[in-house]
Design a protein around this motif. Structure first.
Motif, PDB file in Angstrom:
ATOM      1  N   ILE A  77       0.941  -1.267  -0.070  1.00 21.00           N
ATOM      2  CA  ILE A  77      -0.003   0.076   0.053  1.00 21.00           C
ATOM      3  C   ILE A  77       0.757   1.208   0.102  1.00 21.00           C
ATOM      4  N   ASP A  78       0.871   2.225  -1.244  1.00 21.42           N
ATOM      5  CA  ASP A  78       1.686   3.041  -1.028  1.00 21.42           C
ATOM      6  C   ASP A  78       1.077   4.495  -1.032  1.00 21.42           C
ATOM      7  N   GLU A 116       4.540   6.431   4.369  1.00 18.01           N
ATOM      8  CA  GLU A 116       4.725   6.212   3.169  1.00 18.01           C
ATOM      9  C   GLU A 116       4.300   5.036   2.304  1.00 18.01           C
ATOM     10  N   SER A 117       4.354   3.978   3.315  1.00 20.65           N
ATOM     11  CA  SER A 117       3.823   2.456   2.925  1.00 20.65           C
ATOM     12  C   SER A 117       3.635   1.214   3.773  1.00 20.65           C
ATOM     13  N   MET A 118       3.070   0.623   3.488  1.00 17.01           N
ATOM     14  CA  MET A 118       2.957  -0.769   4.208  1.00 17.01           C
ATOM     15  C   MET A 118       2.576  -1.837   3.532  1.00 17.01           C
ATOM     16  N   LYS A 152      -1.942   6.788   9.548  1.00 16.22           N
ATOM     17  CA  LYS A 152      -2.589   6.230  11.000  1.00 16.22           C
ATOM     18  C   LYS A 152      -3.881   5.531  10.990  1.00 16.22           C
ATOM     19  N   ILE A 153      -4.630   6.006  10.346  1.00 14.70           N
ATOM     20  CA  ILE A 153      -6.101   5.113  10.136  1.00 14.70           C
ATOM     21  C   ILE A 153      -5.512   3.958   9.475  1.00 14.70           C
ATOM     22  N   TYR A 154      -4.931   3.719   8.415  1.00 14.92           N
ATOM     23  CA  TYR A 154      -4.706   2.402   7.948  1.00 14.92           C
ATOM     24  C   TYR A 154      -4.002   1.669   8.984  1.00 14.92           C
ATOM     25  N   LEU A 155      -3.160   1.918   9.554  1.00 17.88           N
ATOM     26  CA  LEU A 155      -2.507   1.012  10.683  1.00 17.88           C
ATOM     27  C   LEU A 155      -3.554   0.787  11.813  1.00 17.88           C
ATOM     28  N   THR A 203       0.390  -6.055   9.375  1.00 13.45           N
ATOM     29  CA  THR A 203       1.284  -5.510   8.599  1.00 13.45           C
ATOM     30  C   THR A 203       2.371  -6.746   8.239  1.00 13.45           C
ATOM     31  N   VAL A 204       2.968  -6.633   7.193  1.00 15.88           N
ATOM     32  CA  VAL A 204       4.130  -7.695   6.807  1.00 15.88           C
ATOM     33  C   VAL A 204       5.304  -6.739   6.747  1.00 15.88           C
TER      34      VAL A 204
END
Length: 156
Positions: free
Chosen positions: A51-52, A85-87, A67-70, A77-78
């Motif tokens: 996810i970029d 930036e990315s996850m 922050k919301i994504y996390l 996450t891997v």
């Protein structure tokens, strides 16, 4: 599709019955069990999706969306995410992530004890979903392709 890939009727019937779960927990959980059981040995299932956040055009809102994504990924996450930036997430984790975002975004109007996505957090919803849309379309396309491929294989 699942039944057609297996040779032992009794074993297949029991496994298919288990997809529904003891508590009849709904079509989303059923679908996830189906995907996991049917495709767990496939290469695409073992893949990770990056996810970029650079796809978010307004740099100042990347930290908010990151922050919301996390938070919605719940530490699944891997590897180590690169802040703002990315996850990277596993194929099946992306399914859970998208369902969680959908529920928190579209069920916001109903009100609940859940941590919904407020419009004050998502000033630009199109940008919030931009890093996820192509992955989501690809995810669904892969599953659909595998089902179609299986149908063609049965008719040969």
């Amino acid at each position: 599709m699942y039944v057609s890939k297996n040779k032992d009727y009794n074993k297949t019937y029991g496994e298919l019955q288990a997809f529904f779960g003891k508590d009849k927990d709904g079509e989303l959980a059923f679908f996830k069990r189906f995907i996991s059981t049917t495709f767990q040995e496939e290469d695409f299932y073992k893949s990770n999706l990056l996810i970029d956040l650079h796809l978010i055009d307004i740099e100042e809102i990347r930290p908010v969306y990151y922050k919301i994504y996390l938070e919605k990924l719940k530490n699944r996450t891997v590897g180590q995410p690169t802040e703002n930036e990315s996850m990277s997430v596993q194929f099946i984790t992306f399914y859970d992530f998208i369902i969680e975002l959908r529920n928190r975004f579209f069920h916001n109007a109903k009100g609940s004890w859940q941590s919904n996505l407020e419009s004050t957090n998502l000033l630009f919803p199109d940008l919030f979903f931009k890093p996820l849309i192509n992955h989501g379309i690809n995810w669904i396309s892969i599953i659909l392709f595998e089902i179609i491929k299986n149908d063609f294989a049965k008719n040969e």
